[in-house]
Scaffold this active site. Structure first.
Site, PDB file in Angstrom:
ATOM      1  N   GLU A 289     -11.889  -0.576 -11.027  1.00 57.35           N
ATOM      2  CA  GLU A 289     -11.342  -1.453 -12.058  1.00 57.35           C
ATOM      3  C   GLU A 289     -12.187  -1.507 -13.339  1.00 57.35           C
ATOM      4  O   GLU A 289     -11.633  -1.606 -14.440  1.00 57.35           O
ATOM      5  CB  GLU A 289     -11.160  -2.873 -11.499  1.00 57.35           C
ATOM      6  CG  GLU A 289     -10.038  -2.998 -10.494  1.00 57.35           C
ATOM      7  CD  GLU A 289     -10.411  -2.485  -9.108  1.00 57.35           C
ATOM      8  OE1 GLU A 289      -9.502  -2.230  -8.302  1.00 57.35           O
ATOM      9  OE2 GLU A 289     -11.633  -2.326  -8.838  1.00 57.35           O
TER      10      GLU A 289
ATOM     11  N   ASP B  68      -3.803  -9.835  -8.711  1.00 51.18           N
ATOM     12  CA  ASP B  68      -4.126  -8.940  -9.823  1.00 51.18           C
ATOM     13  C   ASP B  68      -2.983  -8.054 -10.315  1.00 51.18           C
ATOM     14  O   ASP B  68      -2.573  -8.110 -11.470  1.00 51.18           O
ATOM     15  CB  ASP B  68      -5.339  -8.087  -9.481  1.00 51.18           C
ATOM     16  CG  ASP B  68      -5.254  -7.434  -8.094  1.00 51.18           C
ATOM     17  OD1 ASP B  68      -4.277  -7.675  -7.373  1.00 51.18           O
ATOM     18  OD2 ASP B  68      -6.181  -6.692  -7.743  1.00 51.18           O
TER      19      ASP B  68
ATOM     20  N   GLU C  62     -19.300  -6.865  -5.759  1.00 47.01           N
ATOM     21  CA  GLU C  62     -17.898  -7.124  -5.464  1.00 47.01           C
ATOM     22  C   GLU C  62     -17.478  -8.521  -5.932  1.00 47.01           C
ATOM     23  O   GLU C  62     -16.388  -8.712  -6.459  1.00 47.01           O
ATOM     24  CB  GLU C  62     -17.670  -6.981  -3.954  1.00 47.01           C
ATOM     25  CG  GLU C  62     -16.267  -7.234  -3.465  1.00 47.01           C
ATOM     26  CD  GLU C  62     -15.308  -6.089  -3.724  1.00 47.01           C
ATOM     27  OE1 GLU C  62     -14.145  -6.190  -3.302  1.00 47.01           O
ATOM     28  OE2 GLU C  62     -15.702  -5.096  -4.365  1.00 47.01           O
TER      29      GLU C  62
ATOM     30  N   GLU D 113       0.820  -1.211   0.000  1.00 56.06           N
ATOM     31  CA  GLU D 113       0.000   0.000   0.000  1.00 56.06           C
ATOM     32  C   GLU D 113       0.855   1.263   0.000  1.00 56.06           C
ATOM     33  O   GLU D 113       0.525   2.260  -0.652  1.00 56.06           O
ATOM     34  CB  GLU D 113      -0.941   0.005   1.215  1.00 56.06           C
ATOM     35  CG  GLU D 113      -1.923  -1.151   1.278  1.00 56.06           C
ATOM     36  CD  GLU D 113      -2.995  -1.089   0.188  1.00 56.06           C
ATOM     37  OE1 GLU D 113      -3.016  -0.117  -0.591  1.00 56.06           O
ATOM     38  OE2 GLU D 113      -3.812  -2.037   0.129  1.00 56.06           O
TER      39      GLU D 113
END
Length: 598
Positions: free
Chosen positions: A502, A330, A451, A194
């Site tokens: 996304e 991902d 989701e 992060e």
């Protein structure tokens, strides 16, 4: 008299230039910087003015309370390979757009301003109620620090402010960022992933756009902080940096098991930092990490891809039977073609990125993407998961038709790969995957996809006729969610929408690469649905159930709402010269890194 007229003319031009710089939206300013002076008289003068340091607010970065570049490592990383020369032979990526009619330009301008209105509302609330904190809570107006307390939303939103032409807000934010103390943390451990994508990525992008030195200095501080995460016996990075131990330089313990996305999502930030600073140490460190993935790419149970969980402690990226381009994996896949775009194949250490990209893309097409059974027989693709199971001693891939919002980035990535590698099949696959996510948005009553969800597989991924019986049978097999499901969906096992970017990311990329209006129109439908469902008094909030109009909201707004989601919406309706895909590559937090020129 002639001299007086010249002086007046110069004075008027100076006034005009200042007015243009401070009041034109940034997409126009950016366009002016890149058009030929043969077509726009005086452009070169404006470009020189805007790049004149005398007209940039003087902001001096405050040194953090701890100098991360002073740490003496017990296990200093190797300093080779050296940063390779810039790539010079990139293929053309972005569609050649023509000038739009006045009426169309007016419509898109209104859409762009509506996105900006939503952003400005959220930014104003953050500034008033959560300034210098990590995130605003959009229902209560309170705040939360979940990323070490370094004002994540502030840093994450810098480049969005710049793109939207909010110069006053941008420089106010830069002044605040210049004072952040990266020698102090609200947590005893720092998340490598992060911190890299939000803080380092945000600072690099803002510097690449504005050229402000204070941002570069802060980016180097964060880069050196993250570089301390490589002070390990085997040279692999930790997942979480133990704060006090890292400061001592005594060496960090590499965790036994991590998600593959974590070590695989450092390449762009570290490589770009080396390009900016001329210091190869960042590039060298991450290059060794990617060598580990490269050398074992074809030894996994699904050759060409890596399992969702890996052990950097054992340098084991082979063991495991679960494969996905969704959550946990991902961005590792995302960074392979993008690393190729940034670095090219100009040296032995960079050639691996094209090879890894093509290999994983071919494997994913064969094993992860599926055509769902739909009433209208739409020609779309959805990305699922693959478990490799033991069938009488033979490892056999088995496709699980479960997908998630996180997976929706893959359409844009395949389209980008199609252009980078001049492969039409990749591009067409990317378009079908992007259309699959657009379909999932339209299918639910709120106009927003969930989701996580399941759909019915078409046998052999070929067109299949709709069957009410098969749909009901497949739906009834699932224990989760039998009510409020659109045709073709068998679950909405996680029905939330948490402001994710996304899907619009892929729509943006497909718009910029193909120029097809269907993607810009889809983006507008998506934006209206998202903005309406998530709107709060202060900003925008996650919703609990996309299958119900008027769903209950959650007091939750990640920094990626302003850093990614609204940015991508804005860019769809902006002048295509703003963040051209021929000039920038975007990291997984939508931060644009300038592609170096020869």
């Amino acid at each position: 008299m002639a001299r007086i007229l010249r002086i007046r003319t110069i004075a008027f031009c100076a006034f005009l230039l200042i007015t243009l710089y401070y009041f034109l939206p940034s997409e126009h300013a950016t366009s002016l910087l890149h058009v030929s002076p043969l077509h726009h008289g005086g452009t070169i003068v404006l470009a020189q003015y805007m790049n004149d340091a005398r007209h940039i607010p003087r902001i001096v970065a405050t040194k953090s309370s701890f100098a991360w570049n002073s740490v003496k490592f017990v296990y200093p990383p190797e300093l080779t390979p050296k940063l390779p020369p810039h790539a010079t032979n990139r293929p053309h990526i972005q569609h050649s757009f023509k000038a739009e009619s006045h009426d169309i330009a007016l419509i898109q301008g209104k859409r762009r301003e509506e996105v900006k209105r939503v952003f400005k509302k959220a930014w104003a609330s953050y500034r008033k109620y959560a300034w210098m904190k990590d995130a605003l809570k959009p229902l209560s107006g309170e705040y939360v620090d979940q990323f070490s307390g370094w004002a994540a939303t502030l840093v994450d939103s810098l480049d969005t402010l710049w793109m939207m032409g909010m110069r006053d807000e941008f420089y106010e934010a830069v002044e605040a960022v210049a004072k952040i103390d990266f020698g102090f943390s609200t947590s005893g451990t720092v998340n490598m992933f992060e911190t890299c994508i939000r803080y380092l990525g945000g600072l690099i992008a803002a510097y690449d756009l504005s050229g402000h030195e204070a941002l570069k200095e802060k980016a180097i501080e964060v880069g050196d902080l993250l570089y301390a995460g490589f002070n390990t016996e085997n040279g692999m990075p930790v997942d979480f940096i133990a704060w006090d131990t890292a400061k001592s330089g005594s060496g960090l313990y590499v965790e036994e098991t991590v998600v593959s996305a974590s070590p695989g999502t450092i390449t762009l930030e570290f490589s770009r930092l080396s390009q900016i600073t001329g210091d190869s140490k960042y590039y060298a460190a991450v290059s060794h990490v990617m060598d580990t993935f490269y050398e074992h790419q074809n030894e996994t149970m699904l050759p060409g891809m890596w399992p969702m969980f890996v052990s950097m402690r054992r340098k084991d990226v082979v063991s495991g039977y679960q494969f996905s381009i969704g959550g946990n994996a991902d961005s590792m896949y995302e960074y392979l073609p993008k690393a190729h775009a940034l670095l090219g194949s100009t040296s032995p250490s960079t050639m691996k990125y094209e090879i890894m990209s093509r290999t994983f893309m071919n494997t994913a097409m064969e094993n992860l993407f599926f055509r769902p059974m739909l009433p209208g027989n739409e020609d779309i693709l959805i990305s699922g998961n693959c478990d490799v199971v033991d069938m009488e001693g033979t490892p056999t891939p088995r496709l699980d038709p479960e997908s998630e919002h996180l997976s929706c980035f893959i359409g844009g990535l395949f389209a980008l790969g199609g252009r980078l590698f001049e492969n039409e099949e990749y591009l067409q696959t990317g378009a079908k995957l992007a259309r699959g996510c657009v379909y999932a948005y339209k299918a639910f009553p709120t106009g927003i996809m969930p989701e996580r969800y399941n759909m019915v597989l078409c046998p052999d991924n070929k067109q299949c006729k709709w069957s009410d019986t098969r749909w009901a049978t497949e739906r009834d097999k699932r224990k989760e969610w039998k009510d409020h499901l659109p045709l073709g969906f068998t679950t909405a096992k996680d029905a939330r929408y948490i402001l994710r970017p996304e899907a619009i990311e892929s729509v943006f990329v497909l718009w910029r690469i193909t120029g097809k209006e269907e993607f810009r129109e889809a983006a507008w439908d998506m934006f209206q649905a998202v903005a309406n469902a998530t709107d709060t008094r202060f900003a925008n909030a996650a919703i609990k159930d996309v299958s119900k109009v008027g769903s209950e909201q959650e007091d939750y707004m990640e920094s990626f709402w302003m850093a990614e989601t609204l940015k991508y919406f804005y860019l769809v309706f902006a002048d295509p010269a703003l963040i051209s895909l021929d000039d920038f590559v975007l990291n997984t937090e939508a931060h644009p890194f300038r592609l170096p020129k020869a």
